[in-house]
Structure formats: C-alpha cells, structure tokens
Design a protein around this motif. Structure first.
Motif, PDB file in Angstrom:
ATOM      1  N   GLY A   1       0.667  -1.391   0.214  1.00 37.53           N
ATOM      2  CA  GLY A   1       0.006   0.300   0.134  1.00 37.53           C
ATOM      3  C   GLY A   1       1.029   1.242   0.441  1.00 37.53           C
ATOM      4  O   GLY A   1       0.671   2.272  -0.555  1.00 37.53           O
ATOM      5  N   LEU A   2       2.051   1.542   0.828  1.00 43.02           N
ATOM      6  CA  LEU A   2       3.030   2.303   0.962  1.00 43.02           C
ATOM      7  C   LEU A   2       3.220   2.552  -0.466  1.00 43.02           C
ATOM      8  O   LEU A   2       4.378   4.106  -0.859  1.00 43.02           O
ATOM      9  CB  LEU A   2       3.403   2.301   1.537  1.00 43.02           C
ATOM     10  N   GLU A   3       3.926   2.150  -1.524  1.00 47.42           N
ATOM     11  CA  GLU A   3       4.548   1.465  -2.572  1.00 47.42           C
ATOM     12  C   GLU A   3       3.343   2.668  -3.462  1.00 47.42           C
ATOM     13  O   GLU A   3       3.864   3.749  -4.220  1.00 47.42           O
ATOM     14  CB  GLU A   3       3.910   0.876  -4.034  1.00 47.42           C
ATOM     15  N   ILE A   4       2.270   3.221  -3.428  1.00 47.49           N
ATOM     16  CA  ILE A   4       1.547   4.185  -3.696  1.00 47.49           C
ATOM     17  C   ILE A   4       0.616   5.375  -2.699  1.00 47.49           C
ATOM     18  O   ILE A   4       1.235   6.750  -3.247  1.00 47.49           O
ATOM     19  CB  ILE A   4       0.290   4.174  -4.211  1.00 47.49           C
TER      20      ILE A   4
ATOM     21  N   GLN B   1       6.987   1.191   9.179  1.00 46.35           N
ATOM     22  CA  GLN B   1       7.279   0.740   7.431  1.00 46.35           C
ATOM     23  C   GLN B   1       7.586   2.164   6.244  1.00 46.35           C
ATOM     24  O   GLN B   1       8.184   0.717   5.566  1.00 46.35           O
ATOM     25  CB  GLN B   1       6.657  -0.185   7.166  1.00 46.35           C
ATOM     26  N   THR B   2       7.991   3.148   6.813  1.00 48.48           N
ATOM     27  CA  THR B   2       8.533   3.547   5.599  1.00 48.48           C
ATOM     28  C   THR B   2      10.370   3.488   5.993  1.00 48.48           C
ATOM     29  O   THR B   2      10.736   3.419   4.901  1.00 48.48           O
ATOM     30  CB  THR B   2       7.322   4.959   5.839  1.00 48.48           C
TER      31      THR B   2
ATOM     32  N   TYR C   1      12.415   4.320  13.829  1.00 50.25           N
ATOM     33  CA  TYR C   1      11.383   4.144  13.156  1.00 50.25           C
ATOM     34  C   TYR C   1      10.534   3.026  13.932  1.00 50.25           C
ATOM     35  O   TYR C   1       9.399   2.523  14.385  1.00 50.25           O
ATOM     36  CB  TYR C   1      11.213   4.052  11.632  1.00 50.25           C
ATOM     37  N   ALA C   2      11.674   2.222  15.030  1.00 51.76           N
ATOM     38  CA  ALA C   2      10.829   0.852  15.650  1.00 51.76           C
ATOM     39  C   ALA C   2       9.942   1.483  17.067  1.00 51.76           C
ATOM     40  O   ALA C   2       8.999   0.372  16.905  1.00 51.76           O
ATOM     41  CB  ALA C   2      12.469   0.179  15.712  1.00 51.76           C
ATOM     42  N   PHE C   3       9.996   2.933  17.022  1.00 48.99           N
ATOM     43  CA  PHE C   3       9.441   2.638  18.181  1.00 48.99           C
ATOM     44  C   PHE C   3       8.208   2.864  18.110  1.00 48.99           C
ATOM     45  O   PHE C   3       7.178   3.198  18.551  1.00 48.99           O
ATOM     46  CB  PHE C   3      10.166   4.501  18.895  1.00 48.99           C
TER      47      PHE C   3
END
Length: 299
Positions: free
Chosen positions: A34-37, A93-94, A160-162
């Motif tokens: 989903g994050l690809e777009i 997940q970015t 970003y793990a946080f």
C-alpha cells in the motif's frame, strides 16, 4: 466430551491458528504494498474505513443497546485498538522492513503485562519479568544491528521501530480495557462497534485531508495498492478478529495466544520472498524477542 469431539475441536483450533497466523503475518507485506502508492496516513485511514464499513451490519444494530459509559469506553478501544496503531504501523514501515515490523509486533503480550501492572493493578510474576528482560535484550539487538560492522551504537538506532513499539503499547492498553471494563459485551460486538466509533474520523481525514481520491483516479497502480489495503482492513482486521474470537471458544486462551509466536515467522517469510535482507544479528534479536515473549506469556 467424547474423543471424537475432542479431536474435532483440536483440529478446528489448529485450523484457526494457522489461518490467523497467515492473515496477521501477511499484514505487514500488505502495508508495504500500500505504501508504494499511498502515504502512511492514507494507508492507515483506508484500512480503518475498509474494516469499519464491512462490519456495519454487526455494529449498527447494537448501537441502541449501549449506555454512555460503554460508548466512551468503545471510543477509547477504537482509538487505541485500531485507529492509532493503523497509522503507527504504516509510518514505521516507511523506514522499517515488513519482516522486522512483524517481529516487533510480537511484543504485544508483554505490553499487556506491563500496562496491566501500571494502570489496572495486575501482578507481574517473576516469569513475566524474566520474559520482559529477554525480549528487551532482543529489541536492543534488533535496534542496533548495523550492516557490515555487526552492531552499531545507540546513535545508529532506527527510531521508526519505536512507532511499532508504541502501537504494541496501544494494543496492550486496549486489551486491558477490554478485560477490565467490558464484562457484559461480547468480543465481536466490541470489535465491530469500536471500529464504527472511529470510522467517521477515518472517512473525514481520508477524503478531506489527503490526496487519496486523486491518487485512486489518476495514479497508475493505485487501484491495486488500494486493493491490498482493502484486504488488510477487511481480512486482516475485521475477519481476523472475528476468527480469533471464535478460536478462543474452541481452544484455551494459552493456545490462542500462541498465534503471537507464528506471526513473526510468516512476516519474515514474506519479507525474504520480497527480497528483504536479514543479517545474523537480526536473527539473534528475533530469537531473543520470540523466546522472551514465550517465557513471559507462559502460564
């Protein structure tokens, strides 16, 4: 119960366990697609919209039966159990692989213990404490693994793990609220109505403050990406929660909680198939996290 019925119940329980592990373990690769777009906000909001809309037949008829206290608690459950984590996972997940996101997600049962002790007068046993320490060591390893040099310093941590750990804390708070403040409502009703409570906010945000509609109509591949997020919301959120509640009825709570250990395995398999690279240090951290969760969650 006869042996035949026991065998049938055991078979059903194992079937539900495998299906749920596959569904929830696949959630992270669907977020990645989903994050690809779409932006993290668009992914999170559309996930809630898809889940909330599909559960309307279960949630709307039950609204009249609620009192003000239940409504207030259900809004809280909708926020910390679905709405906020949906945005946090997408944001994480970015900059974080789907594999490692799935592993960090396994910390949820330990956050249930921590938050239960801090705010709901639950007791932390020695076994809980030992599991927390082991899992914490695993998290530190995962946060400091650095390609080429083994381990880096705390300045090399992927912050970003946080976001994932904060989402796990939200889940931990949510499960404690459900356990201690919802005695009279069934789990399926809690899930459906809590999603309904946050559905308007997700709709307003998605179609007023993002470019979701424009991308859907004008960006190549947007329909496919939206399809992945729809699967994430409908199957990974709505259907999976109903299946989990059914599984709890045919199995013990301890057996049901074992899905926690299978989700990272499925997430890692999807990540490796998608070309993600895990270093030796990652595997050390993964084993420590899963082992720590297992120790801390034993009865």
């Amino acid at each position: 119960m006869t042996k035949d019925l026991q065998a049938e119940s055991a078979l059903k329980a194992w079937g539900f366990l495998m299906i749920l592990a596959l569904i929830w373990g696949s959630s992270f690769i669907l977020i990645k697609r989903g994050l690809e777009i779409f932006s993290p906000g668009e992914v999170g909001a559309f996930r809630i919209v898809a889940a909330g809309m599909v559960l309307l037949p279960l949630s709307l008829p039950r609204l009249k039966q609620l009192n003000k206290r239940q409504v207030k608690n259900l809004i809280t459950v909708g926020l910390v159990g679905s709405f906020i984590p949906a945005f946090l996972f997408a944001k994480a997940q970015t900059q974080l692989s789907s594999s490692l996101t799935g592993v960090f997600n396994a910390m949820t049962p330990l956050f249930v213990v921590i938050i239960g002790a801090l705010f709901f007068n639950a007791r932390i046993t020695k076994r809980n404490a030992l599991g927390l320490v082991i899992a914490f060591i695993g998290v530190v390893i995962l946060l400091t693994v650095k390609e080429g040099t083994g381990f880096g310093s705390f300045t090399d941590i992927n912050a970003y793990a946080f976001y994932v750990l904060l989402a796990c804390a939200c889940y931990g708070l949510n499960l404690n609220i459900i356990k201690y403040r919802f005695v009279e409502l069934k789990p399926v009703a809690i899930t459906a109505i809590s999603l309904l409570m946050v559905l308007p906010a997700a709709l307003v945000y998605l179609f007023t403050f993002t470019q979701f509609s424009f991308k859907l109509l004008h960006v190549e591949g947007a329909l496919q990406a939206a399809g992945y997020i729809s699967i994430l919301g409908i199957v990974g959120t709505a259907l999976a929660l109903i299946l989990f509640n059914v599984m709890v009825k045919v199995a013990t709570p301890v057996f049901a909680s074992s899905v926690t250990y299978l989700i990272p395995i499925v997430a890692i398999m999807w990540g490796l198939l998608d070309g993600e690279i895990l270093l030796f240090g990652h595997y050390m951290g993964i084993l420590a996290v899963i082992f720590g969760v297992w120790v801390g969650n034993r009865r």
